[in-house]
Design a protein around this motif. Sequence first.
Motif, short mmCIF file in Angstrom:
data_model
loop_
_atom_site.label_atom_id
_atom_site.label_comp_id
_atom_site.label_asym_id
_atom_site.label_seq_id
_atom_site.Cartn_x
_atom_site.Cartn_y
_atom_site.Cartn_z
N HIS A 1 0.85 -1.19 0.00
CA HIS A 1 0.00 0.00 0.00
C HIS A 1 0.88 1.24 0.00
CE1 HIS A 1 -4.21 -1.18 0.21
NE2 HIS A 1 -3.86 -2.20 0.98
N GLY A 2 0.37 2.31 -0.60
CA GLY A 2 1.14 3.54 -0.69
C GLY A 2 0.91 4.48 0.48
N TYR A 3 -0.06 4.12 1.34
CA TYR A 3 -0.37 4.96 2.49
C TYR A 3 -0.93 4.06 3.57
CZ TYR A 3 -1.02 9.69 4.35
OH TYR A 3 -0.91 10.85 5.09
N GLU A 4 -1.42 4.60 4.69
CA GLU A 4 -1.79 3.72 5.79
C GLU A 4 -2.93 2.76 5.41
OE1 GLU A 4 -2.43 6.28 9.10
OE2 GLU A 4 -4.35 7.01 8.40
N VAL A 5 -2.87 1.57 6.00
CA VAL A 5 -3.86 0.53 5.74
C VAL A 5 -4.98 0.71 6.77
CG1 VAL A 5 -4.25 -1.93 5.40
CG2 VAL A 5 -1.98 -0.97 5.02
N LEU A 6 -6.24 0.73 6.31
CA LEU A 6 -7.36 1.06 7.19
C LEU A 6 -8.22 -0.14 7.55
CD1 LEU A 6 -8.38 4.45 5.55
CD2 LEU A 6 -7.01 4.09 7.60
N ASP A 7 -8.22 -1.18 6.72
CA ASP A 7 -9.03 -2.36 7.03
C ASP A 7 -8.52 -3.55 6.24
OD1 ASP A 7 -11.01 -3.82 8.31
OD2 ASP A 7 -12.60 -3.27 6.92
N ALA A 8 -8.81 -4.75 6.73
CA ALA A 8 -8.40 -5.97 6.03
C ALA A 8 -9.34 -7.09 6.40
CB ALA A 8 -6.97 -6.34 6.40
N ALA A 9 -9.37 -8.13 5.58
CA ALA A 9 -10.20 -9.31 5.86
C ALA A 9 -9.55 -10.52 5.20
CB ALA A 9 -11.62 -9.11 5.32
N GLY A 10 -9.74 -11.69 5.80
CA GLY A 10 -9.23 -12.92 5.22
C GLY A 10 -10.36 -13.68 4.53
N SER A 11 -10.03 -14.41 3.47
CA SER A 11 -11.05 -15.24 2.81
C SER A 11 -11.35 -16.45 3.70
CB SER A 11 -10.55 -15.70 1.44
OG SER A 11 -9.37 -16.47 1.56
N SER A 12 -12.51 -17.08 3.46
CA SER A 12 -12.94 -18.17 4.36
C SER A 12 -12.00 -19.37 4.29
CB SER A 12 -14.37 -18.59 4.04
OG SER A 12 -14.49 -18.86 2.66
N ASP A 13 -11.28 -19.55 3.18
CA ASP A 13 -10.34 -20.68 3.11
C ASP A 13 -8.92 -20.28 3.52
OD1 ASP A 13 -9.48 -19.14 1.02
OD2 ASP A 13 -9.68 -20.69 -0.53
N ASN A 14 -8.76 -19.05 4.01
CA ASN A 14 -7.48 -18.53 4.51
C ASN A 14 -6.37 -18.42 3.46
OD1 ASN A 14 -8.50 -18.30 7.12
ND2 ASN A 14 -7.92 -20.39 7.65
N SER A 15 -6.72 -18.50 2.18
CA SER A 15 -5.66 -18.44 1.16
C SER A 15 -5.39 -17.02 0.70
CB SER A 15 -6.04 -19.31 -0.04
OG SER A 15 -7.14 -18.74 -0.72
N GLN A 16 -6.36 -16.11 0.92
CA GLN A 16 -6.20 -14.75 0.43
C GLN A 16 -6.61 -13.72 1.48
OE1 GLN A 16 -8.52 -15.13 -3.31
NE2 GLN A 16 -6.59 -14.81 -4.39
N ILE A 17 -6.06 -12.53 1.31
CA ILE A 17 -6.39 -11.39 2.17
C ILE A 17 -6.78 -10.24 1.26
CG2 ILE A 17 -5.42 -9.65 3.76
CD1 ILE A 17 -3.43 -11.85 4.68
#
Length: 315
Positions: free
Chosen positions: A66-82
Amino acid sequence: MAFPRPRPARPELPRQRVQTLQCGQGAVRAARFNADGNYCLTCGSDKTLKLWNPHKGTALRTYQGHGYEVLDAAGSSDNSQICSGGADKSVALWDVTTGQVVRKYRGHAGKVNCVQFNEEGTVIVSGSIDSTVRCWDCRSRRPDPIQVLDEAKDGISSVKLSAYEILTGSVDGRVRRYDLRVGELCSDYIGSPITSVCFSKDGQCVLAASLDSTLRLLDKDTGELLGEYTGHRSTTYRLDCVLNEQDTHVGCASEDGHVYFWDLVEGSLALSLPVGQGVVQSLAFHPRLPCLLVATQGQVTLWREDTFQPEGDPD
């Protein structure tokens, strides 16, 4: 003769601090459990995203892109992606194992406050200060969103998804729920800027936190006000609200360094948890256990119920 079933045990609330993660990411903007609650993500003002095992207190990987601060995130249900959203107006899709950005979605005209995957992990839904919610197809190479929801009159502060609904909270004081099965929009006017929304576990209710220092529980279908909860302070910052794993208590972050929990039915204050100095930036409740993640300044603390025994402790 049939014996009566024993009454279920009174749900416990997290009261003891069992882990402290010194994140080293500047201010932690959000802390989020993954789908099964074994891991968590922390979003930093230093543009990084980190993956942790919060129960052991170990950092597993840092994600930079990211080029600036990260404000939120989530993981996929199979934990392979964010997926993550940031103040650089972009939404990023990450491969958990390699730590690389798989795709970046640019289309928002302002910082991205909130992101969520759908259940299958095929669509990312993002909400931005630009007053829109955008839906991005993770499997397609198309750079533009597959859908834009632009009914809000001010910034989107919070987005949640169920199997067939998108729930949004906006600074215009409205909670909006899009039913994707029938293409219908239901809107409830709260009257104060919304900072956070969430579904109850049974899917019947919606919880909304707003800048008038009030938490409101609404009937999802009728919009009827079922409960109001006050005692915390929320006047300036975008603070999270949560329901515990059994839907018996509602909780909210506060600007006075505490986390507050109320009995959902009675509305009485059940717990005031002194977490630290300053604003509680973010909250996340474990999907199955009485376990709470709390972000304040540059650290995240993990809280468990009083009867919890950390591994290695004598009984």
